[in-house]
Enzyme design. Structure first.
Site, PDB file in Angstrom:
ATOM      1  N   ASN A 100     -10.727  17.773  -8.380  1.00  0.00           N
ATOM      2  CA  ASN A 100     -11.739  17.618  -7.317  1.00  0.00           C
ATOM      3  C   ASN A 100     -12.294  16.195  -7.309  1.00  0.00           C
ATOM      4  O   ASN A 100     -13.494  15.965  -7.416  1.00  0.00           O
ATOM      5  CB  ASN A 100     -12.866  18.658  -7.463  1.00  0.00           C
ATOM      6  CG  ASN A 100     -13.610  18.556  -8.786  1.00  0.00           C
ATOM      7  OD1 ASN A 100     -13.106  18.005  -9.758  1.00  0.00           O
ATOM      8  ND2 ASN A 100     -14.814  19.101  -8.833  1.00  0.00           N
ATOM      9  N   ASP A 157     -10.641  23.808  -8.463  1.00  0.00           N
ATOM     10  CA  ASP A 157     -11.894  23.993  -9.208  1.00  0.00           C
ATOM     11  C   ASP A 157     -13.070  23.326  -8.510  1.00  0.00           C
ATOM     12  O   ASP A 157     -12.976  22.202  -8.032  1.00  0.00           O
ATOM     13  CB  ASP A 157     -11.806  23.440 -10.628  1.00  0.00           C
ATOM     14  CG  ASP A 157     -13.125  23.634 -11.352  1.00  0.00           C
ATOM     15  OD1 ASP A 157     -13.702  24.728 -11.247  1.00  0.00           O
ATOM     16  OD2 ASP A 157     -13.607  22.688 -11.999  1.00  0.00           O
ATOM     17  N   ASP A 310     -15.339  22.354 -19.277  1.00  0.00           N
ATOM     18  CA  ASP A 310     -15.820  22.021 -17.930  1.00  0.00           C
ATOM     19  C   ASP A 310     -16.696  20.764 -17.981  1.00  0.00           C
ATOM     20  O   ASP A 310     -17.729  20.681 -17.299  1.00  0.00           O
ATOM     21  CB  ASP A 310     -16.565  23.197 -17.285  1.00  0.00           C
ATOM     22  CG  ASP A 310     -16.857  22.958 -15.808  1.00  0.00           C
ATOM     23  OD1 ASP A 310     -16.309  22.002 -15.226  1.00  0.00           O
ATOM     24  OD2 ASP A 310     -17.650  23.734 -15.234  1.00  0.00           O
TER      25      ASP A 310
HETATM   26  O1  DOR Z   1     -20.914  22.915 -12.330  1.00  0.00           O
HETATM   27  C1  DOR Z   1     -19.798  22.568 -11.975  1.00  0.00           C
HETATM   28  N1  DOR Z   1     -19.488  21.271 -11.783  1.00  0.00           N
HETATM   29  N2  DOR Z   1     -18.879  23.502 -11.775  1.00  0.00           N
HETATM   30  C2  DOR Z   1     -17.693  23.200 -11.203  1.00  0.00           C
HETATM   31  O2  DOR Z   1     -16.890  24.075 -11.063  1.00  0.00           O
HETATM   32  C3  DOR Z   1     -17.383  21.823 -10.778  1.00  0.00           C
HETATM   33  C4  DOR Z   1     -18.146  20.863 -11.573  1.00  0.00           C
HETATM   34  C5  DOR Z   1     -18.125  19.485 -11.025  1.00  0.00           C
HETATM   35  O3  DOR Z   1     -17.061  19.029 -10.557  1.00  0.00           O
HETATM   36  O4  DOR Z   1     -19.142  18.808 -11.106  1.00  0.00           O
HETATM   37 ZN    ZN Z   2     -15.448  25.315 -11.713  1.00  0.00          ZN
END
Ligand code: DOR
Ligand code: ZN
Length: 430
Positions: A100, A157, A310
């Protein structure tokens, strides 16, 4: 050449848990694993760098299948160089970057550009590609070409995939390609606002909140979409007790599904939002103590296969915004081991071998990467850590970002050395 002496060598892949010495050769691969003192007799190691690992654990370098290095396009938050440094400081030798970015990784052209740079880093930085063009959920990417280019998995994601027919097709392609597809499960129609659990805390703060139903309803759908296909379906950052039970039952019924949990969901609850505000805002949100306990039980019994951070860096300016406006996510690579050991091992809830398995061989196997194990001839990717060392999480990190709600926490368990391809890529300043 590196000779690691007198450590407690734990390798879940082979079941090894013994005091041993480990020799890594000049070719960057493991040359020997033997009883303490044996290696000096059998090999000429005069030129080896010796690391005394007495009292420490020696394990395969950690593998994180869920990091955001923000490259290309969002490099004010993190880039692949600082991201790799944060990973090394956390004991990681293999990471998989999410897609992303800006632009998102939805074409071979974008993929190739970042992939070429990732090959030059001191640790193994692997790259996932998008399931759908622009993460718009409308049209599939060219998965065959992206896999050929080097993508180790597919994911949108950050954004759930709503269209069921499209997802079915994606699952089929991933099955054929034998690559994992990892899904962010929060059904938009069930969400009021992201980042904070729907409940007591969201009410106090006047936020809509993210209900657990949003996660488990979409997870149930996707498990069933995959039931006949049998792709490597990876449910990302599981946060709710019901979701854990869904995976448990699916596995019992022979449906192929894998699960990730983050250190923060194992360590904290929605209560952290009260104390740390937007720093504790994350998608899916931290939930209740009952959820946290179910996640821990899920790792302990193997329902949840992987601990994945994450790692989601954001700038200080972004996180200083009001909680309703700040982006979701927290960094996690450098605090992962300490958080997991403090809140699950030292409390007697998850055995050490299970934790290491979820940090190494399970993610490596799912993502078809050569790593996550220790064996002669295998990669010289090793972490050495002190199970008991107490430390306070500092304000600054190897990461470009410092958006951690755990700054100031005392943790027990710390990485001493990270070795990748036989090179020391991190050592704790003494
Ligand atoms: O809290 C999140 N931040 N969840 C995600 O799935 C993406 C991520 C982000 O890219 O900052
Ligand atoms: Zn995520």
């Amino acid at each position: 050449m590196i000779l690691i002496k007198n450590g407690r060598v734990i390798d879940p892949a082979s079941g090894l848990d013994e005091l041993q010495d480990v020799l890594i050769g000049d070719d960057g691969r493991i040359a020997a694993i033997e009883a303490c003192g044996e290696i000096e007799h059998k090999y000429s190691v005069e030129n080896a760098e010796v690391i005394d690992a007495t009292g420490n654990v020696v394990a395969p370098g950690f593998v994180d299948v869920h990091v955001h290095f923000r490259d290309p396009g969002l490099t004010y938050k993190e880039d692949i160089v600082t991201g790799a440094q944060a990973a090394a400081a956390g004991g990681y030798t293999i990471v998989v970057c999410m897609a992303n970015t800006k632009p998102s990784i939805d074409s071979v052209e974008v993929f190739n550009e970042v992939y070429a740079r990732e090959q030059k880093l001191p640790i193994h930085v692997l790259q996932a590609a998008n399931v759908t063009i622009g993460m718009q959920g409308a049209k599939l990417t060219d998965m065959v070409a992206l896999k050929d280019a080097g993508a180790v998995g597919f994911t949108d994601d950050g954004v759930p995939i709503a269209d069921e027919k499209l997802l079915l097709e994606a699952l089929k392609q991933c099955k054929e390609l034998d690559v994992p597809i990892s899904l962010h499960e929060e059904a938009p129609e069930l969400m009021y606002s992201p980042g904070v659990n729907y409940g007591e805390v969201s009410r106090e703060l006047g936020l809509g909140g993210a209900p657990e139903e949003a996660e488990y309803v979409l997870t149930a759908r996707d498990i069933m979409l995959n039931a006949k296909i049998g792709a490597k379906l990876d449910i990302q950052h599981i946060s709710s007790a019901v979701t854990v039970e869904l995976l448990r039952q699916a596995k019992k019924h022979g449906i192929r599904v894998y699960g990730e949990v983050t250190p923060q969901h194992l360590a904290a609850t929605e209560d952290l939002v009260r104390k740390k505000g937007s720093l504790a805002r994350v998608n899916p949100p931290l939930r209740t103590e009952a959820d946290r306990q179910a996640l821990i039980a899920g790792v302990a019994d193997g329902t949840i296969d992987m601990i994945a951070t994450d790692h989601a860096p954001h700038s200080a300016e972004e996180k200083a915004r009001d909680i309703s406006e700040a982006p979701s996510g927290m960094i996690g690579l450098e605090t992962a081991l300490g958080l997991v050991l403090t809140h699950t091992y030292h409390t007697g809830l998850i055995p050490l071998e299970t934790i290491i398995r979820a940090l190494t061989v399970n993610p490596a196997r799912l993502y078809n990467v050569d790593g996550g194990y220790l064996s002669v001839g295998g990669p010289g990717d090793v972490v050495i850590f002190d199970l008991d060392k107490e430390w306070i999480v500092p304000e600054h990190f190897a990461s470009k970002a410092s958006n951690s709600p755990f700054i100031g926490d005392e943790l027990q368990g710390r990485v001493e050395y990270t070795i990748c391809n036989g090179q020391i890529v991190y050592s704790l300043a003494k």
